[in-house]
Scaffold this active site. Structure first.
Site, PDB file in Angstrom:
ATOM      1  N   ARG A 651       0.838  -1.199   0.000  1.00 53.73           N
ATOM      2  CA  ARG A 651       0.000   0.000   0.000  1.00 53.73           C
ATOM      3  C   ARG A 651       0.875   1.252   0.000  1.00 53.73           C
ATOM      4  O   ARG A 651       1.891   1.315   0.660  1.00 53.73           O
ATOM      5  CB  ARG A 651      -0.902   0.046   1.247  1.00 53.73           C
ATOM      6  N   ARG A 783       5.905   5.460 -13.484  1.00 49.91           N
ATOM      7  CA  ARG A 783       5.649   4.705 -12.265  1.00 49.91           C
ATOM      8  C   ARG A 783       4.373   5.201 -11.593  1.00 49.91           C
ATOM      9  O   ARG A 783       3.920   6.326 -11.818  1.00 49.91           O
ATOM     10  CB  ARG A 783       6.820   4.839 -11.297  1.00 49.91           C
TER      11      ARG A 783
END
Length: 984
Positions: A651, A783
């Protein structure tokens, strides 16, 4: 301190008239909003005074004017007031604009200090039962709640003794703030807490305010721009600072609190050798797309962590020598102490004591009498720790190749440190000094059990294709053809055959590329570190994993590069894209069906699931449901083969990357998927939020432990079949719409490039890793972190909500609105998903996003931008319709506990006041930078202000205009990241 600041009437009124900052001591009553507002007012007043003192009246008046215009706009939300603010900012000189950006960036960071302090104070008041907590967020509360709901104390104890929670600190995006700035803000936080908690004399209060002012000015006068990108070793040093500051000392304190909670239920304390909260790291081990993380880099960070651990243990042993002054001990312990003294006497006269004198020990370097046996034994431990530190520093400096595990004068394994400590503990217990044993000594024993000699376990991460390339070089060299061209069945057969074979596979004369050599060097370094630094490495994570052969390949490469077959690193596939999440359980079944591998893992397997790339690939709603179902199916496969799965949740800090309140996130996971085992990444600025301060560090450990225990013993309800069908339909609809806009709409990529600072993020130097996996442009190569960062900067937050409106609207059109409302009320997963979306929608500002478009985007794309903003509005409207909230973050109930809607709305409103000027300045400087890069430089520009000439005189560039524009842009990025409390 600025001249006569303590006589400043505004400041005196702020402090003396304050409920919480007057220095009259801690109160029983607590109001989060008042604490936050008072702290914010105080820090802003101090900062404005410092600005006036250091830059003069003219800039100070501009700063105040901008602040007041922003305040007026946020009260009215009128276009005219926004224009007045933008016009004022546009009228500033370039150097004034840069200084103003720096000022508001500092104010936002000071505001974050206020929020951290308010949260720490709230946590403390909740522990004191001054205010209710709402949902159980402490282990004590969870234990009481479980007992009340019918769980026996014995079941709770058994679960805690098996529970494994591992928080993994990662270096991407590290932290937008420099460590120098963080340290100053940490000092301010400490002063502010003291001011709120302590009863102070007038002099003491003045001294605290003086210290606070000094730290604020130090931050203000520090260059906030990181001029060079950090190395992975720098990132590790930053991560290790949290162990020095809070984690190492906080862990045994937390264990004692758990012990007390258990003893209140008539249960024994947690066993010494059970680590209830573990810590790992990716800093210097995550080489996925980061060429700066090499085998040597990994070696460096392992030794850096070891030096930190030895320094911490050395300090604790020094304290313990003072503490354990008693003479009573068991006969065997006395004999052990006598043997140490006799051995010292055999050496040249006074050698041991002269050595201790040269080392400048704080005390007890002279001969210790046998009547102080604990000090005798601990002094020997201290000598070995000193030797270990010296040896480690020689390795780091290159004077020595490695630690020698056979050298008994140093400590390589935690068992070597634990043995004498446990001998002290057992002796004290046996002679009736158990109370002494359970003090500092027990704390240290627990620290050694938990942190070992490596302090933090380093995970290794690499992309699956890199392993395939290495094996391709090997198979070609030995004449078997191209591994890269084989299908999955042939790859698996080859790998299993080699794993079952004893013959060596990799030849010493293997010819290979530099990339393949680095992969093999990494595996060799892993084998080396496993031998000389036992316990320092954690899991080997394979990113972009798609097949069972990806896992088998890593196991084989470990063994072939010198790894001990009995002590290979556990290997975790990372399923991160939507298709990989869906196919992951099938690949696990294929992997567990291999008899050799099933025997090798001994009933345990770790699987990582990626929130970042799945969200970027499919949108947040589709990714959330794929992650939910993927966990269920993976757990089912594990149960089918008798394998206990540990799910590793990758996460991020933002909702777009799976972030959100940790307790809610854990309690919304599918039933029977945690089972007492949890790993989760803690990334970037979240590390500072969770571990930057002692109360927040304690709360973080408590929260994760409580939620894991509660989920294990009383898991949340799962969905009924109808709800699953609804989610499956919405996943398809939202994913299709998201992909249509992001990947198939020609206007999207140019709009993204123009309307956000996505292209300019590389200059920020927030991490050692490049912003793109590959050099080609576009969203696909970008990314997940900079993808989220860019949209967060413009306050559009598009990746979080895009595609949701269409999915929800389809359900409404199909007559399913009541079903959606029932899902929100009765299904934790859906409620948490909706609440996090609502929080992001509250952070979004369509007016600011429209301003970015108006000033930066070519007119031909404006219609497309209007469609996106309309989609944002449609998402907001239908989310409110489902939740039945009258407005975003409007509380249904307000129990005064942590994390209420009201508190969050207050925080967002206060931050927005400081954020909007930064957004306006950012837009202006994005425009200027792009003009410069299009061939319109301003080489004739020179600063006009004296303070600007002094500041810019440090620049080596001949193009000062370009430098000022670039720096201003970077400062706004940092400030907005601080204000949104998310880099990515």
């Amino acid at each position: 301190m600025p001249k006569n600041l303590l006589n400043d009437e505004e400041l005196k009124q702020l402090v003396s008239g304050s409920e919480y900052l007057s220095g009259t001591g801690e109160k029983k009553a607590f109001d989060h909003h008042v604490v936050l507002q008072e702290s914010d007012d105080l820090l802003r007043t101090l900062f404005f005074s410092i600005v006036k003192e250091t830059t003069g009246t003219e800039f100070y008046e501009s700063l105040v004017a901008v602040y007041e215009l922003s305040e007026k706009f946020h009260e009215s939300q009128s276009d005219a007031d926004f224009k007045a603010l933008a016009d004022k900012l546009g009228s500033l000189d370039k150097e004034e604009s840069m200084m103003l950006a720096s000022a508001f960036s500092n104010i936002l960071n000071l505001h974050n200090v206020s929020e951290h302090v308010a949260s720490a104070m709230e946590e403390r008041h909740a522990r004191l039962d001054d205010i209710p907590r709402g949902p159980a967020k402490t282990t004590n509360g969870a234990i009481k709640g479980l007992v009340a709901r019918g769980t026996t104390p014995e079941q709770i104890y058994a679960a805690l003794c098996e529970q494994e929670v591992d928080l993994v600190l990662t270096a991407h995006p590290t932290q937008a703030l420099r460590r120098s700035m963080l340290k100053n803000f940490g000092r301010i936080r400490g002063y502010l807490l003291d001011l709120q908690r302590s009863r102070l004399s007038g002099y003491e209060r003045a001294e605290l305010l003086g210290g606070m002012t000094s730290a604020i000015q130090a931050a203000w006068r520090t260059d906030e721009i990181r001029r060079n990108p950090p190395k992975p070793q720098d990132e590790m040093r930053a991560g290790l600072s949290y162990f020095n500051d809070t984690i190492f000392a906080g862990y045994p304190q937390f264990c004692k609190r758990i012990d007390t909670a258990l003893q209140n239920q008539g249960l024994p304390r947690i066993p010494f050798d059970h680590s209830i909260m573990r810590f790992s790291s990716w800093m210097g081990g995550d080489r996925d797309g980061n060429p700066n993380v090499t085998a040597e880099c990994t070696r460096d960070v392992v030794y850096l962590a070891r030096v930190t651990a030895v320094n911490l243990y050395f300090t604790e042993i020094q304290k313990l020598i003072f503490s354990l002054s008693m003479w009573r001990c068991t006969p065997s312990f006395s004999a052990r102490a006598r043997a140490i003294l006799d051995e010292a006497d055999k050496k040249a006269d006074g050698d041991v004591y002269e050595m201790r004198k040269r080392r400048n020990y704080s005390d007890f370097w002279r001969s210790i009498p046998p009547e102080e046996p604990y000090r005798v034994i601990l002094a020997e431990v201290r000598d070995k720790l000193y030797n270990t530190r010296e040896a480690l520093q020689e390795v780091i400096s290159g004077k020595r190749h490695a630690l020698d595990p056979e050298d008994d004068s140093v400590i390589c394994a935690k068992e070597q440190l634990l043995e004498p400590l446990m001998a002290c503990y057992d002796s004290l217990k046996e002679v009736g000094d158990g109370v002494v044993a359970d003090g500092f000594l027990l704390d240290l024993i627990r620290q050694v059990h938990n942190f070992g000699m490596g302090l933090v376990k380093l995970d290794i991460r690499q992309e699956s294709d890199r392993h395939a390339d290495a094996l391709d070089a090997v198979t070609k060299h030995i004449g078997l053809g191209s591994y890269a061209e084989w299908d999955e069945e042939r790859r698996t057969a080859f790998l299993v055959g080699e794993l079952e074979s004893k013959r060596p596979l990799i030849a010493n004369d293997l010819e290979c590329s530099a990339e393949v050599k680095e992969v093999l060097d990494t595996f060799k370094m892993i084998a080396h570190l496993q031998k000389v630094c036992p316990g320092s490495l954690g899991t080997y994570v394979i990113s972009m994993a798609t097949a069972a052969s990806d896992v088998l390949a890593v196991v084989l490469l470990q063994r072939e590069c010198g790894g001990d077959p009995a002590a290979l690193l556990n290997v975790a596939p990372l399923f991160e894209r939507l298709d990989d999440l869906r196919d992951g359980p099938a690949q696990l079944r294929r992997l567990f069906s291999v008899p050799w591998y099933h025997k090798h893992i001994k009933g345990k397997q770790e699987v990582m699931i990626g929130y970042s790339d799945s969200g970027k690939d499919a949108g947040r709603l589709a990714a959330a449901w794929a992650l939910y179902e993927g966990q269920e199916m993976a757990t089912h496969v594990g149960n089918e083969f008798g394998v206990k799965l540990t799910l590793f949740h990758g996460r991020g800090g933002t909702v777009g990357r799976g972030g959100g309140p940790s307790h809610l996130a854990i309690m919304s996971q599918p039933p029977a998927t945690i089972n007492g085992r949890l790993r989760v990444t803690v990334q970037g600025e979240v590390i500072e939020q969770n571990f930057g301060e002692h109360e927040n560090c304690f709360h973080t450990m408590d929260l994760y432990t409580a939620a894991t225990l509660e989920h294990t013993l009383k898991p949340p309800d799962g969905p009924v079949d109808e709800w699953r069908e609804v989610m499956a339909t919405m996943e398809k609809t939202s994913c299709a719409r998201y992909r249509e806009v992001v990947f198939q709409t020609p206007d999207f990529n140019p709009y993204f490039i123009q309307a956000t600072p996505g292209q300019e993020l590389g200059s920020l130097n927030i991490g050692s890793r490049p912003s793109k996996r590959k050099s080609n442009a576009g969203v696909v190569a970008l990314r997940a972190i900079p993808w989220i960062f860019a949209w967060t900067q413009s306050r559009f937050h598009l990746p979080v909500w895009l595609g949701m409106a269409e999915a929800f609207q389809q359900m409404k059109d199909d007559g399913k609105m009541d079903t959606l409302r029932a899902m929100y009320q009765g299904w934790p997963f859906f409620k948490v998903t909706m609440d996090l979306i609502e929080m992001v929608l509250a952070k979004a500002d369509p007016a600011v996003a429209a301003y970015y478009e108006k000033e930066l985007v070519e007119p031909s794309l404006h219609a497309f931008g209007a469609q996106l903003r309309q989609a944002l509005k449609a998402t907001t409207d239908i989310v409110l319709e489902i939740t039945e909230h009258p407005d975003l973050l409007t509380p249904q109930t307000d129990n005064g506990g942590q994390g209420t809607y009201t508190t969050l709305a207050d925080k967002l409103a206060m931050r927005s006041l400081y954020l909007t000027p930064l957004n306006v300045v950012q837009v202006e400087n994005l425009k200027l930078l792009r003009e410069i890069e299009d061939g319109n430089p301003r080489l004739d520009w020179v600063p006009t202000k004296d303070w600007a000439k002094e500041m810019l005189g440090r620049y080596e560039s001949n193009d000062l205009y370009h430098s000022v524009v670039s720096d201003t842009l970077i400062i706004t990025m940092k400030g907005i990241a601080a204000g949104m409390q998310n880099t990515g």
